[in-house]
Design a protein around this motif. Structure first.
Motif, short mmCIF file in Angstrom:
data_model
loop_
_atom_site.label_atom_id
_atom_site.label_comp_id
_atom_site.label_asym_id
_atom_site.label_seq_id
_atom_site.Cartn_x
_atom_site.Cartn_y
_atom_site.Cartn_z
N GLY A 195 0.83 -1.35 -0.29
CA GLY A 195 0.09 0.04 0.21
C GLY A 195 1.06 0.88 -0.13
N ASN A 196 0.68 1.96 -0.80
CA ASN A 196 1.81 3.83 -1.54
C ASN A 196 0.50 4.20 -1.39
OD1 ASN A 196 3.76 2.37 -0.80
ND2 ASN A 196 3.57 1.34 -2.36
N PHE A 197 0.70 5.58 -1.09
CA PHE A 197 -0.43 6.72 -1.78
C PHE A 197 0.90 8.17 -1.74
CE2 PHE A 197 -1.51 8.95 1.18
CZ PHE A 197 -2.10 7.69 2.68
N SER A 198 0.25 8.71 -2.70
CA SER A 198 0.99 10.23 -1.98
C SER A 198 -0.49 11.07 -2.96
CB SER A 198 2.17 10.55 -3.21
OG SER A 198 2.14 11.23 -3.99
N VAL A 199 -0.96 11.55 -2.77
CA VAL A 199 -1.63 12.68 -3.06
C VAL A 199 -1.67 14.47 -2.90
CG1 VAL A 199 -4.55 13.32 -3.36
CG2 VAL A 199 -3.95 11.53 -2.79
N ARG A 200 -1.84 15.52 -3.55
CA ARG A 200 -1.27 16.72 -3.27
C ARG A 200 -2.56 17.02 -3.97
NH1 ARG A 200 4.75 17.03 -4.94
NH2 ARG A 200 5.16 14.67 -4.81
N GLY A 201 -2.96 18.28 -3.30
CA GLY A 201 -3.84 19.10 -3.77
C GLY A 201 -3.42 20.76 -2.82
N GLY A 202 -4.66 21.72 -3.98
CA GLY A 202 -4.65 23.07 -2.54
C GLY A 202 -4.65 24.10 -4.07
N ASP A 203 -5.11 25.47 -4.22
CA ASP A 203 -6.15 26.18 -4.75
C ASP A 203 -4.31 26.39 -5.85
OD1 ASP A 203 -4.50 27.92 -3.28
OD2 ASP A 203 -6.92 29.21 -2.85
N ALA A 204 -3.03 26.54 -4.59
CA ALA A 204 -1.92 26.89 -5.34
C ALA A 204 -1.13 26.40 -7.08
CB ALA A 204 -0.18 26.32 -4.71
N TYR A 205 -2.26 24.89 -7.43
CA TYR A 205 -2.13 24.61 -7.72
C TYR A 205 -2.87 24.90 -9.67
CZ TYR A 205 0.59 21.19 -5.56
OH TYR A 205 1.01 20.74 -4.43
N ASP A 206 -3.50 25.84 -8.73
CA ASP A 206 -5.10 26.41 -9.87
C ASP A 206 -4.16 27.52 -10.63
OD1 ASP A 206 -6.67 24.61 -8.61
OD2 ASP A 206 -7.05 25.86 -7.21
N GLY A 207 -3.30 27.85 -10.98
CA GLY A 207 -2.43 28.89 -11.25
C GLY A 207 -3.07 30.41 -11.65
N GLY A 208 -3.76 30.32 -10.69
CA GLY A 208 -3.74 31.82 -10.32
C GLY A 208 -3.38 32.12 -8.75
N ASN A 209 -3.70 32.77 -7.89
CA ASN A 209 -3.39 34.16 -6.99
C ASN A 209 -3.15 32.65 -6.20
OD1 ASN A 209 -1.94 35.89 -8.20
ND2 ASN A 209 -3.46 36.80 -8.03
N GLY A 210 -3.97 31.61 -5.53
CA GLY A 210 -3.49 30.52 -4.56
C GLY A 210 -2.42 29.95 -3.88
N THR A 211 -2.53 29.84 -2.93
CA THR A 211 -0.97 29.51 -1.88
C THR A 211 -1.20 28.64 -1.24
OG1 THR A 211 -1.49 31.00 -0.23
CG2 THR A 211 0.36 31.88 -2.42
N LEU A 212 -2.66 28.04 -1.32
CA LEU A 212 -2.38 26.39 -0.13
C LEU A 212 -2.26 25.23 -1.37
CD1 LEU A 212 -4.11 25.79 2.49
CD2 LEU A 212 -5.81 25.30 1.10
N ARG A 213 -1.33 24.92 -0.13
CA ARG A 213 -1.24 23.50 -0.97
C ARG A 213 -1.00 22.17 0.58
NH1 ARG A 213 3.97 23.44 -4.81
NH2 ARG A 213 5.00 21.44 -2.64
N TRP A 214 -1.41 21.34 -0.27
CA TRP A 214 -1.53 20.51 1.14
C TRP A 214 -0.73 18.57 0.23
CZ3 TRP A 214 -4.78 16.60 -0.45
CH2 TRP A 214 -5.97 16.46 -1.35
N GLY A 215 -1.24 18.00 0.70
CA GLY A 215 -0.53 16.59 0.56
C GLY A 215 -0.59 15.69 1.59
N VAL A 216 -0.92 14.70 1.17
CA VAL A 216 -0.53 13.06 2.24
C VAL A 216 0.20 12.41 1.86
CG1 VAL A 216 -2.15 12.15 3.55
CG2 VAL A 216 -3.46 13.73 2.83
N THR A 217 0.63 11.33 2.12
CA THR A 217 1.04 10.57 1.37
C THR A 217 1.44 8.83 2.60
OG1 THR A 217 3.47 11.14 2.43
CG2 THR A 217 3.46 11.58 0.07
N GLY A 218 1.63 8.24 2.12
CA GLY A 218 1.31 6.79 2.56
C GLY A 218 2.54 6.12 2.23
N THR A 219 3.60 4.80 3.22
CA THR A 219 4.66 3.88 2.10
C THR A 219 4.70 2.70 2.64
OG1 THR A 219 6.47 5.52 3.38
CG2 THR A 219 5.68 5.82 0.75
N ASP A 220 4.51 1.71 1.85
CA ASP A 220 4.59 0.38 2.65
C ASP A 220 3.93 0.14 3.87
OD1 ASP A 220 7.43 0.05 1.30
OD2 ASP A 220 8.33 0.19 3.17
N LEU A 221 2.42 1.16 3.77
CA LEU A 221 1.43 0.20 4.33
C LEU A 221 1.34 -0.79 5.55
CD1 LEU A 221 -0.76 3.39 3.30
CD2 LEU A 221 0.99 3.08 4.66
N GLY A 222 1.91 -1.84 4.38
CA GLY A 222 1.56 -3.62 4.42
C GLY A 222 1.97 -3.36 5.54
N THR A 223 3.22 -3.18 6.13
CA THR A 223 4.80 -4.04 6.65
C THR A 223 5.01 -3.15 8.50
OG1 THR A 223 6.35 -2.55 5.95
CG2 THR A 223 5.99 -4.88 4.37
#
Lengths: 327, 774
Positions: free
Chosen positions: B79-107
């Motif tokens: 189980g691995n995941f990496s998810v990011r988001g926020g209005d900083a990625y919209d190309g506008g003047n947004g500055t919010l960024r967030w991210g969640v990651t998980g690695t080797d969840l099964g061990t």
């Protein structure tokens, strides 16, 4: 601090910080970039402020890998501190003014393998903004003086920067540090190969006040970050252990567990020749009967953990009966 | 006594963090469900990924799964995941960024993290990182008690085999053998972290980091009990047991830093703390030589008590910064002051302890650090650097006289020693200059000086507490770099270092006069070592080092590199380590044979040798006034060499097929290491006899590791992939030190544990589904 106290502390810190942020953000808005003006050039910007003069050629069809900078911190246009293409690559007027089908001259500053810019010139492009904190000791550091630039290790345009990911960082460091690469393959090693530790857990590649670019001021201080149980001070100290963990251990890998430079009793004989049994020679007897010894009593001074069968507390003892590091 | 049940030890804080992470993980799925994007918008959006699958491990092996969580045979969840988001990625003047990651969840090597931030304003991050260190799954012991606990006893029917019996006739009868059971020994580290940053302005920012490390489980350690006939006092040799030493630890680390950055200068002021707590104050175990308390006597005890690592604290203030006088002249430096304290109560009411002048150590170590570095490039082609560093460990702990019963002390004898609170300070000066001869070549010269002083504050008796009271070292280095054309880079460097030692051979070290009258000294010279002997760590020496490197970019496709190094240390003392040598060669090649494929290979060879010369038994006492010449005749010296060799080969290839839909990677590596000890005892003609065994070669300590990884990733469509992986890994090792742990081997001087040198041959097959989304 109990677990509940820690939870309360973390929650309180989070809430407090949230309130602080909520109240402070309007004040900081003055620092934010001005809203986009209806300007022709600005309107053509694709991912960075003022990138239109570059992206008219290097657009999503030509150079999607360059535009991927939008997914990095550099690509956050709302942050007034973020760069434009020319902030790093220079004004590059010759490159921009080139016409015709021939290959255009390079931008003023490039970062690829074939760059004509020196490592210092390339790093300066980054250090203009990234000053201080972890980069305080960059100037004159081992990397700086060996022509390593920021871009030698960091990928600027991509979402995933290998060197900032614990799982992949060693791939970058081992490009140059090949001896260390080999050492991590040894039977006793820190968990670098499994991605549970990164070089940067101990080293600050951007320069440090410690030896060998260690993150802390001294080697021992760096080791105590994870091995704080060995910090003491103990009632009975083992002098070399208080001064330099590397007197006995090697950090990157060893054929002798656990990460030892040699094995007892021979390792101990490097510092002790006289007291107790340290003057006694040992050969195959240390390997016992399986090693060819046919006597009835292979000595525990040489077999198994040898000296450390009894002197187990080699990092220090806090027992009043531990003067000989027995207890 | 506390028994710690590792399985039931669920960290509430860890659960809270994981809950928060899970909640944050769900956010992006909803946020992007209906996103329709054009090409540029798609580029702006981060690529998120989720991977789920299974992997099958062919056999159980603590060594293969030492750190990767794959120590059991059977199927594990991927189980691995990496998810990011926020209005900083919209190309506008947004500055919010967030991210969640998980690695080797099964061990048991799982890791979770989340960040959220308003870039340029504030950021928060939380993390959870778990690491199980599997040490052994073959360890056996007759001592009863759980792994992670701190009290071990023998079964009631174990019997004493016994204090009056010589080691040679001690036996493990059927009852005793029946008491042996297997324990899977390892430690589990759980790190929970929290971080926050706030930018007051472009110039001023604040960062806070907190980390809680919870460590449970145990590591193996040895401990010895006295084997002595309680009634007659006849010594019967030690009985050594390998124990599960609990790691019931918690460490809280904080760092609060205020950073200021100006146009020409920058400054960081920080407070950091590290608070270590050990849940146990002792480790007790039962002496197999004496199971009947009624026969105990001074020096021989039924229950042996070991101290554990004492809880300690470190508080540190740090200040670092830099100032650019001009673009050519820059200064950086730092100051640090730390207080390291330890005041755990001493163990009391134990038969081993005869006299303890204090109830606790009240230990205090002050650490100080200062550094300054000036760089100048006023002359375009000349870069000058000057640096000065000072580090000090000032141990202000008091020293006192302690009396105790040591292993092998006489039955009524009490040993006496004084604790030595060691201090040291090191000052380093560095001067370096690099001159660019022309566009292609440069030459660098460097001089480094290091001075170390060592002492003890408040030492309980007059005199120095250690022999090597100081060291000084001067080092000169030269390096030449050449770019031959656009394709070849060469570098060559040489350095020479000379270290000298200041010794006080009349030092009254902590153990000098062991068993003697308190306060009288010096009874010994040279810390009871033979005159003329110096510790390798401090001994005077000359050191030569040579490094060569070449890199050839043959063309756009082929890159070749070679490097070599050689180091030689020659030590001054007549006795002790005499010399050490090491050399190594690394070759690397990368060939990108097409746009769709590349291959990289490396090969390394290295060897080292260390020679030691030791004053042997029979040289007489090391009393004051006895000179080296009077003691040591050449025929009384034995020698030992350690030779180490290592080879590594590896090849990695990547290839894309089917128009890029199928990506194949292969990785093969081979590593071989060998260590050999050889001993010569010229003064003992019988040393080579199989019944004596004090000279000759020990069996090689060998380890061969072969690893093959094959991975195929097939793209089902733009966002979905199937990955199939196969991994084969084989370790063959041979280490004579495990001989002592086998049943029936050592006449019970050392209680067997059945541990063997690690060997495994593992096959791991993995299948996973990967989904990328914007």
């Amino acid at each position: 601090m109990s677990k509940w106290q820690r939870i309360i502390a973390v929650c309180a810190a989070s809430v407090g910080l949230g309130l602080l942020l909520a109240s402070a953000t309007p004040v900081l808005a003055a620092d934010a970039p001005k809203p986009a003006v209806a300007n022709k050039d600005v309107a053509k910007d694709l991912v960075l402020r003022g990138d239109a003069k570059c992206t008219r050629c290097h657009d999503e069809a030509d150079s999607p890998e360059l535009l991927a900078i939008a997914t990095t911190r550099h690509g956050v246009k709302g942050d007034a501190r973020t760069p434009s293409c020319t902030s790093c690559h220079g004004d590059s007027e010759k490159h921009l003014g080139h016409k015709g089908s021939a290959k255009p001259p390079s931008p003023d500053r490039t970062f690829g393998k074939k760059t004509l810019n020196s490592a210092a010139e390339r790093s300066d492009a980054c250090l203009t903004c990234h000053k201080g904190t972890k980069r305080t000791y960059w100037q004159g550091s081992q990397h700086a003086s060996n022509d390593v630039a920021c871009s030698s290790c960091h990928k600027i345009h991509g979402q995933n920067d290998k060197v900032r990911n614990k799982k992949t960082q060693t791939e970058v460091c081992f490009t140059c540090h090949k001896t260390e690469r080999n050492e991590t393959h040894k039977i006793s090693a820190h968990p670098l190969a499994d991605g549970k530790m990164a070089c940067s857990d101990c080293h600050n590649a951007h320069g440090s006040a410690g030896p060998k670019l260690l993150a802390k001021n001294t080697l021992n201080e760096t080791c105590y970050t994870c091995h704080s149980e060995k910090r003491g001070p103990f009632l009975w100290e083992h002098q070399p252990a208080t001064e330099n963990c590397a007197s006995c251990h090697t950090a990157h890998g060893s054929n002798i567990s656990p990460l030892l430079k040699s094995r007892a009793p021979f390792m101990c004989s490097q510092c002790h020749d006289g007291p107790h049994n340290s003057k006694a020679p040992y050969g195959p007897v240390a390997a016992g009967n399986q090693g060819g010894f046919v006597g009835t009593n292979p000595t525990e001074n040489a077999t198994g953990r040898a000296c450390m069968n009894c002197h187990a507390m080699v990092h220090g003892s806090n027992s009043p009966a531990g003067a000989l590091l027995h207890r | 006594m506390r028994i710690r049940n590792e399985k039931m030890n669920i960290s509430v804080l860890g659960l809270a963090v994981q809950g928060a992470l899970a909640t944050m993980c769900a956010m992006p799925m909803l946020a992007y469900a209906d996103a329709a994007q054009d090409a540029v918008a798609a580029i702006r959006r981060p690529t998120n990924s989720v991977e789920i699958g299974v992997e099958n491990v062919s056999q159980k092996s603590a060594k293969f799964g030492e750190y990767n969580g794959l120590n059991k045979s059977g199927t594990e969840f991927i189980g691995n995941f990496s998810v990011r988001g926020g209005d900083a990625y919209d190309g506008g003047n947004g500055t919010l960024r967030w991210g969640v990651t998980g690695t080797d969840l099964g061990t048991t090597s799982r890791e979770l993290g989340a960040t959220v931030g308003n870039q340029g304003r504030w950021n928060l991050n939380i993390g959870y990182d778990e690491l199980r260190h599997n040490i052994t799954d073959t360890y056996q012991t007759p001592q009863q008690g759980s792994m992670g606990g701190n009290a071990f006893t023998l079964p009631a029917n174990f019997g004493a085999f016994d204090a009056a019996t010589s080691p040679g006739v001690r036996t493990l009868n059927a009852t005793r053998l029946g008491a042996f059971h297997t324990e899977e020994v390892g430690t589990t580290r759980k790190n929970t972290s929290f971080g926050a940053g706030f930018n007051f302005s472009r110039q001023l920012s604040l960062n806070f980091d907190y980390n809680h490390l919870d460590q449970s489980g145990a590591k193996l350690m040895a401990s010895a009990a006295d084997g002595r006939a309680a009634t007659t006092g006849t010594w019967r040799a030690e009985a050594v047991s390998i124990l599960m030493n609990p790691t019931n630890y918690e460490t809280d680390t904080f760092n609060l830093a205020l950073n200021w950055v100006g146009d020409q200068g920058h400054l960081t002021g920080a407070y950091s703390a590290s608070i270590f707590k050990d849940g146990y104050d002792r480790l007790s175990w039962q002496n197999p030589m004496l199971t009947n308390a009624s026969t105990a006597a001074a020096g021989v005890y039924q229950t042996i008590t070991m101290s554990t690592a004492p809880s300690n604290k470190l508080h540190q203030l740090n200040l670092s910064g830099g100032y650019a006088f001009s673009s050519a002249t820059k200064l950086s430096g730092g100051l640090s002051y730390g207080r390291n304290t330890q005041n755990d109560s001493f163990l009391t009411a134990l038969p081993e302890i005869f006299l303890s002048p204090k109830a606790s150590l009240d230990g205090l170590v002050i650490t100080k650090h200062a550094d300054l570095k000036l760089t100048n490039q006023s002359i375009k082609d000349l870069m000058l650097t000057a640096s000065l560093k000072h580090n000090e460990r000032d141990n202000r702990t008091s020293s006192g006289i302690y009396q105790y019963y040591a292993i092998n002390s006489t039955i009524a004898g009490v040993d006496t020693a004084r604790n030595a609170p060691y201090s040291n300070k090191k000052t380093e000066l560095g001067l370096a200059g690099e001159y660019r001869l022309d566009k292609r070549q440069s030459i660098a010269l460097a001089y480094d000086m290091e001075k170390i002083s060592r002492w003890c504050n408040n030492y309980a008796i007059a005199g120095s507490c250690l022999v090597a009271t100081g060291n000084s070292e001067d080092k000169l280095g030269i390096k030449y770099k050449l770019k031959a054309g656009n394709d070849v880079k060469l570098s060559a460097g040489y350095s020479y270092a000379r270290r000298k030692v200041t010794e006080d051979n009349n030092a009254v070290t902590a153990l000098s006069g062991l068993g003697g009258v308190v306060g009288v000294g010096p009874m010994d010279v040279n810390a009871q070592n033979y005159p003329g002997y110096s510790s390798m760590t401090f001994a005077g020496r000359k050191q030569d080092m040579l490094k060569l490197g070449i890199n050839w970019q043959a063309n756009d496709k082929l890159d070749l590199a070679a490097e070599g190094r050689y180091a030689k240390d020659k030590f001054d003392p007549i006795l002790g380590v005499q010399s050490s040598k090491s050399s190594g060669i690394n070759l690397d090649a990368t060939y990108a044979y097409s746009e769709n494929g590349s291959v990289a290979a490396y090969a390394s060879w290295r060897d080292s040798k260390k020679d030691m010369r030791i004053g042997g038994t029979g040289l007489g006492a090391q009393n004051a006034g006895v000179t080296y010449a009077a003691l040591v005749a050449p025929t009384n010296i034995w020698s030992n060499q350690l030779n180490e060799d290592g080879n590594d080969f590896g090849i990695t290839t990547k290839h894309k097929l089917m128009g890029g839909k199928l990506e194949l990677t292969g990785d093969l590596s081979y590593s071989f290491d060998k260590s050999r000890y050889s001993t010569q005892v010229p003064y003992l003609a019988t040393c080579g006899l199989a019944t004596v065994g004090t000279c000759g070669d020990l069996p090689d300590i060998k380890a061969t590791l072969v690893a093959l990884k094959l991975t195929g990733i097939y793209a089902l469509n733009k966002s979905s992939k199937i990955a199939i992986g196969y991994r084969y890994q084989q370790l063959k090792s041979d280490d004579y030190s495990y001989n002592a742990f086998q049943y029936g081997y050592s006449s019970l001087r050392l209680m067997p544990t059945n541990q063997v040198s690690p060997n495994y041959s593992e096959n791991v097959v993995a299948v996973s589904y990967m989904h990328d989304f914007k």
